[in-house]
Design a protein around this motif. Sequence first.
Motif, PDB file in Angstrom:
ATOM      1  N   TYR A  64      39.937  10.792  93.318  1.00  0.00           N
ATOM      2  CA  TYR A  64      38.926  11.845  93.321  1.00  0.00           C
ATOM      3  C   TYR A  64      38.935  12.575  91.978  1.00  0.00           C
ATOM      4  O   TYR A  64      39.965  12.669  91.306  1.00  0.00           O
ATOM      5  CB  TYR A  64      39.198  12.851  94.441  1.00  0.00           C
ATOM      6  CG  TYR A  64      38.738  12.394  95.800  1.00  0.00           C
ATOM      7  CD1 TYR A  64      37.384  12.282  96.097  1.00  0.00           C
ATOM      8  CD2 TYR A  64      39.665  12.081  96.794  1.00  0.00           C
ATOM      9  CE1 TYR A  64      36.968  11.857  97.348  1.00  0.00           C
ATOM     10  CE2 TYR A  64      39.251  11.657  98.038  1.00  0.00           C
ATOM     11  CZ  TYR A  64      37.900  11.546  98.312  1.00  0.00           C
ATOM     12  OH  TYR A  64      37.480  11.119  99.549  1.00  0.00           O
ATOM     13  N   ASN A  65      37.762  13.127  91.616  1.00  0.00           N
ATOM     14  CA  ASN A  65      37.715  14.004  90.456  1.00  0.00           C
ATOM     15  C   ASN A  65      38.403  15.333  90.795  1.00  0.00           C
ATOM     16  O   ASN A  65      38.881  15.528  91.916  1.00  0.00           O
ATOM     17  CB  ASN A  65      36.276  14.213  89.984  1.00  0.00           C
ATOM     18  CG  ASN A  65      35.391  14.823  91.060  1.00  0.00           C
ATOM     19  OD1 ASN A  65      35.865  15.183  92.142  1.00  0.00           O
ATOM     20  ND2 ASN A  65      34.109  14.944  90.776  1.00  0.00           N
ATOM     21  N   LYS A  66      38.435  16.269  89.857  1.00  0.00           N
ATOM     22  CA  LYS A  66      39.241  17.482  90.028  1.00  0.00           C
ATOM     23  C   LYS A  66      38.819  18.311  91.229  1.00  0.00           C
ATOM     24  O   LYS A  66      39.658  18.914  91.904  1.00  0.00           O
ATOM     25  CB  LYS A  66      39.185  18.323  88.757  1.00  0.00           C
ATOM     26  CG  LYS A  66      39.944  17.708  87.586  1.00  0.00           C
ATOM     27  CD  LYS A  66      39.950  18.612  86.382  1.00  0.00           C
ATOM     28  CE  LYS A  66      40.755  17.993  85.237  1.00  0.00           C
ATOM     29  NZ  LYS A  66      40.763  18.865  84.039  1.00  0.00           N
ATOM     30  N   ASP A  67      37.514  18.368  91.521  1.00  0.00           N
ATOM     31  CA  ASP A  67      37.069  19.175  92.660  1.00  0.00           C
ATOM     32  C   ASP A  67      36.846  18.339  93.919  1.00  0.00           C
ATOM     33  O   ASP A  67      36.259  18.817  94.891  1.00  0.00           O
ATOM     34  CB  ASP A  67      35.805  19.974  92.311  1.00  0.00           C
ATOM     35  CG  ASP A  67      34.665  19.084  91.836  1.00  0.00           C
ATOM     36  OD1 ASP A  67      34.804  17.844  91.899  1.00  0.00           O
ATOM     37  OD2 ASP A  67      33.630  19.629  91.406  1.00  0.00           O
ATOM     38  N   ARG A  68      37.324  17.092  93.889  1.00  0.00           N
ATOM     39  CA  ARG A  68      37.285  16.187  95.051  1.00  0.00           C
ATOM     40  C   ARG A  68      35.869  15.985  95.596  1.00  0.00           C
ATOM     41  O   ARG A  68      35.652  15.862  96.794  1.00  0.00           O
ATOM     42  CB  ARG A  68      38.218  16.696  96.158  1.00  0.00           C
ATOM     43  CG  ARG A  68      39.684  16.685  95.788  1.00  0.00           C
ATOM     44  CD  ARG A  68      40.572  17.082  96.960  1.00  0.00           C
ATOM     45  NE  ARG A  68      40.504  16.110  98.043  1.00  0.00           N
ATOM     46  CZ  ARG A  68      41.203  14.991  98.107  1.00  0.00           C
ATOM     47  NH1 ARG A  68      42.036  14.684  97.117  1.00  0.00           N
ATOM     48  NH2 ARG A  68      41.089  14.168  99.138  1.00  0.00           N
ATOM     49  N   THR A  69      34.908  15.916  94.689  1.00  0.00           N
ATOM     50  CA  THR A  69      33.527  15.682  95.106  1.00  0.00           C
ATOM     51  C   THR A  69      33.055  14.266  94.800  1.00  0.00           C
ATOM     52  O   THR A  69      32.013  13.846  95.290  1.00  0.00           O
ATOM     53  CB  THR A  69      32.576  16.670  94.408  1.00  0.00           C
ATOM     54  OG1 THR A  69      32.690  16.515  92.974  1.00  0.00           O
ATOM     55  CG2 THR A  69      32.913  18.107  94.785  1.00  0.00           C
ATOM     56  N   LYS A  70      33.833  13.535  94.022  1.00  0.00           N
ATOM     57  CA  LYS A  70      33.396  12.217  93.576  1.00  0.00           C
ATOM     58  C   LYS A  70      34.605  11.328  93.347  1.00  0.00           C
ATOM     59  O   LYS A  70      35.645  11.785  92.845  1.00  0.00           O
ATOM     60  CB  LYS A  70      32.581  12.338  92.287  1.00  0.00           C
ATOM     61  CG  LYS A  70      32.026  11.044  91.751  1.00  0.00           C
ATOM     62  CD  LYS A  70      31.266  11.273  90.445  1.00  0.00           C
ATOM     63  CE  LYS A  70      30.738   9.973  89.859  1.00  0.00           C
ATOM     64  NZ  LYS A  70      30.058  10.195  88.557  1.00  0.00           N
ATOM     65  N   LEU A  71      34.465  10.064  93.717  1.00  0.00           N
ATOM     66  CA  LEU A  71      35.515   9.096  93.446  1.00  0.00           C
ATOM     67  C   LEU A  71      35.289   8.445  92.090  1.00  0.00           C
ATOM     68  O   LEU A  71      34.168   8.043  91.765  1.00  0.00           O
ATOM     69  CB  LEU A  71      35.556   8.031  94.540  1.00  0.00           C
ATOM     70  CG  LEU A  71      36.151   8.484  95.871  1.00  0.00           C
ATOM     71  CD1 LEU A  71      35.823   7.488  96.974  1.00  0.00           C
ATOM     72  CD2 LEU A  71      37.668   8.652  95.760  1.00  0.00           C
ATOM     73  N   GLU A  72      36.345   8.348  91.312  1.00  0.00           N
ATOM     74  CA  GLU A  72      36.267   7.769  89.971  1.00  0.00           C
ATOM     75  C   GLU A  72      37.303   6.662  89.830  1.00  0.00           C
ATOM     76  O   GLU A  72      38.405   6.752  90.376  1.00  0.00           O
ATOM     77  CB  GLU A  72      36.526   8.840  88.913  1.00  0.00           C
ATOM     78  CG  GLU A  72      35.545   9.992  88.957  1.00  0.00           C
ATOM     79  CD  GLU A  72      35.882  11.086  87.968  1.00  0.00           C
ATOM     80  OE1 GLU A  72      34.966  11.826  87.565  1.00  0.00           O
ATOM     81  OE2 GLU A  72      37.076  11.209  87.597  1.00  0.00           O
TER      82      GLU A  72
END
Length: 286
Positions: free
Chosen positions: A114-122
Motif C-alpha cells: 500500500y501507499n503511505k495513506d493505504r489508498t492504493k496498491l503499488e
Amino acid sequence: MKLHPIQAGHFKLDGGAMFGVVPKSLWTRTNPADANNMIDIAARCLLIEDGNRLTLIDTGMGTKQSDKFYGYYNLYGDDTLEKSLNTAGFSSNDVTDVFLTHLHFDHSGGAFNYNKDRTKLESAFKNAHFWSNKDHWKWATEPNRREVASFLEENILPMEQSGRLKFTDIPQGDILKNSALGFDIFYANGHTDKQMIPMINYDGKTICFMADLLPTAGHLPLPFVMGYDTRPLLTLNEKEKFLNLAADNNYYLFLEHDAHNQIITVQHTDKGVRLKDTYTCNEIFN
C-alpha cells in the motif's frame, strides 16, 4: 550467474497442519514444536543475477496485511525482503522479473504494498515483470473453498492491473525445458494446481527451489505431506518422482520454508530417498 538467498522473514505454523496425518511423535524429531504446537518456518526467497536480468523467486508474506492477520502467524526476527535485497547489493527497483512459484499469500504477498495513506496498491518492484502460468492464474483468481483464504485478491489482481504480468508455457510432461526465464521448471499439482519448481543450472550444479513440494527437510518421507495440500495423494507421487530424480542426479534442494536447513542433497536408502548432506547457501553459492 550469481545466486543470492533473500530472507523475507520468519513465522510459525501449526505443526499438525504442516505434517497432515503424520503423528506428532514422528515429525517433532526433525521439526520441534513450541508449547502451542507451532514450528519455525522461513520465507527464504532466491535472487538470480544473470547478465542484465535480476530474477527474484517468490516474495514472502509482505507487509500490507493487518496486525490481526500477522498475529495468526507469529512473525519473528527482523529480516525483511528489502533489507535482504540491500544486503545482497541491490534494491527492489533493480529486480527485472518476479517469478511466483504459486500465488498463496506467503509466496506472493511481498509483490505489492500500500501507499503511505493505504489508498492504493503499488508494485514493490517498479521495473519488474511478474511471472505465473495461465492454469495456476485461473485457479488462484477463481479459488476453491479450500484455498480461498490463501489466494488474496490484493496480492494477485494488481499484477494483472499493472500490465506487467507474464505467463510461462505449460509443458506436455512434468518439466518445461529451456524456459523464457533461463531455467527449467518442474510442474506439480498436489499442493495447488500448477505449482512451479525452478531448476537452475549453476556452476555445474542443479539448484532446485523446492517451494511447497518439499517445505522442509523433515518432509522427505513420502507420507509426510502437508494438510494444506489440495491433492495429497498426488503430492506423494510427485514427491517420489522428483526426489528420485534428485537422488539420481545429485540435485541441490533449496528449501524455502525450512528455518534451520537451507540447502540439502538426498540419497537412495532402504527406506526410500533420505537426507544425504546439508549446506548453507554460502557454501554452495560462493
